[in-house]
Write an enzyme that holds these catalytic residues in place. Structure first.
Site, PDB file in Angstrom:
ATOM      1  CD  GLU A  99      -8.502   5.138  16.108  1.00  0.00           C
ATOM      2  OE1 GLU A  99      -8.770   6.341  16.287  1.00  0.00           O
ATOM      3  OE2 GLU A  99      -7.794   4.725  15.173  1.00  0.00           O
ATOM      4  CD  GLU A 121     -26.975   6.371   2.193  1.00  0.00           C
ATOM      5  OE1 GLU A 121     -27.526   7.412   1.868  1.00  0.00           O
ATOM      6  OE2 GLU A 121     -25.740   6.250   2.229  1.00  0.00           O
TER       7      GLU A 121
END
Length: 316
Positions: free
Chosen positions: A94, A125
């Site tokens: 963004e 992960e």
């Protein structure tokens, strides 16, 4: 991780984490009416801003350190896995439309790569080597900053990335929701936002995810303010990529200069929809190239460019 006590005992390293605990207040939520569950969740969410507020000194110190490196040409990286990784990529993605930045300036890295943005690849992960490799692939260096995001503060992918970034001389920041985590120990600037147990035990996409989003908002927004990519609270680097954003740009130019929207839009079109250049064109009667040169001479900062030189043309 398995540890041996009497020869058969398995120890869960996550069992003692506050984000993994089961809060007795929520043990029978599956029997409650919808509105009551919604109120319980809303009450739980209302505690998150207070937890973030307690960490503001650490957040502020980290942002100042990040900005110091970005002012010298450094980049900002966020690294996470699962929900934390998706939030990291979201905040990074963004920055270009909001602040007009190059997509390389703020980057999000998620364990499992782009596929993990739309479907769970939870095993990724656990790959500490993958985290280190992701940092190496991007040639992270001494001017760069890396924020490792992990609710537990234990995600191996994030720990591997943070360690590799530190080895390369980058600034290291951690964002976790448990106290005294390995991630905090490894980071030069640890940020801990302690939100406690979740409504659904262990579901850190809830309060922990909300806390992480709030902190990432602070890091990117304050950094961009400090770098001069706003004017007051105006989003002057906005990319006018659609009708809504084009109208917002015209309103900003009008608000800053006092010009009508037709004039603002005409100058924006002439300036290639650069809000700062359009402001200078209106206030100083400059052409687009002259306005761009004035901005460059003042480090791209509109406030400095408005004070520089002699006012002429419209409004003179």
């Amino acid at each position: 991780m398995t540890a041996v006590g009497d020869g058969n005992e398995t120890i869960d390293p996550h069992a003692g984490l506050s984000t993994e605990q089961a809060d007795p207040r929520y043990r029978e939520i599956d029997r409650l009416p919808t509105e009551q569950i919604a109120r319980l969740m809303n009450d739980a969410d209302a505690t998150v801003p207070g937890a973030v507020a307690a960490a503001i000194p650490e957040i502020s110190a980290a942002v100042d350190a990040i900005v110091g490196r970005m002012e010298r040409g450094g980049r900002l990286f966020y690294v996470g896995a699962g929900t934390s990784g998706r939030l990291a990529v979201l905040d990074a993605s963004e920055c270009p439309p909001t602040f007009g930045t190059d997509p390389e300036l703020v980057q999000g890295i998620i364990a499992g790569g782009e596929a993990a943005l739309t479907r769970s690849i939870e095993g990724a992960e656990d790959d500490a080597g993958g985290g280190a490799a992701a940092v190496a692939d991007r040639e992270v260096g001494p001017l760069d900053s890396l924020v490792g995001v992990s609710a537990s503060g234990r995600a191996p992918f994030v720990l591997g990335a943070l360690a590799e970034a530190g080895r390369r001389g980058a600034l290291t920041v951690s964002l976790s929701c448990n106290a005294g985590s390995p991630l905090s120990t490894a980071a030069g600037h640890p940020i801990e936002v302690i939100v406690g147990p979740e409504v659904v035990a262990g579901s850190t996409r809830l309060k922990a995810g909300t806390a992480q989003k709030l902190v990432l908002n602070m890091i990117s927004t304050i950094a961009m303010i400090r770098l001069g990519r706003t004017y007051g609270n105006a989003m002057i680097e906005v990319s006018a990529a659609n009708a809504k954003l084009a109208n917002r740009a015209a309103r900003m130019v009008g608000d800053i200069t006092g010009a009508g929207l037709d004039t603002a839009r005409a100058m924006l079109e002439a300036a290639g929809w650069n809000v700062k250049a359009a402001v200078l064109m209106i206030e100083r009667g400059l052409g687009a190239d002259e306005a761009a040169a004035l901005l460059r001479a003042n480090g791209g900062r509109l406030d400095a460019a408005r004070r520089a030189g002699v006012r002429r043309g419209l409004g003179a």
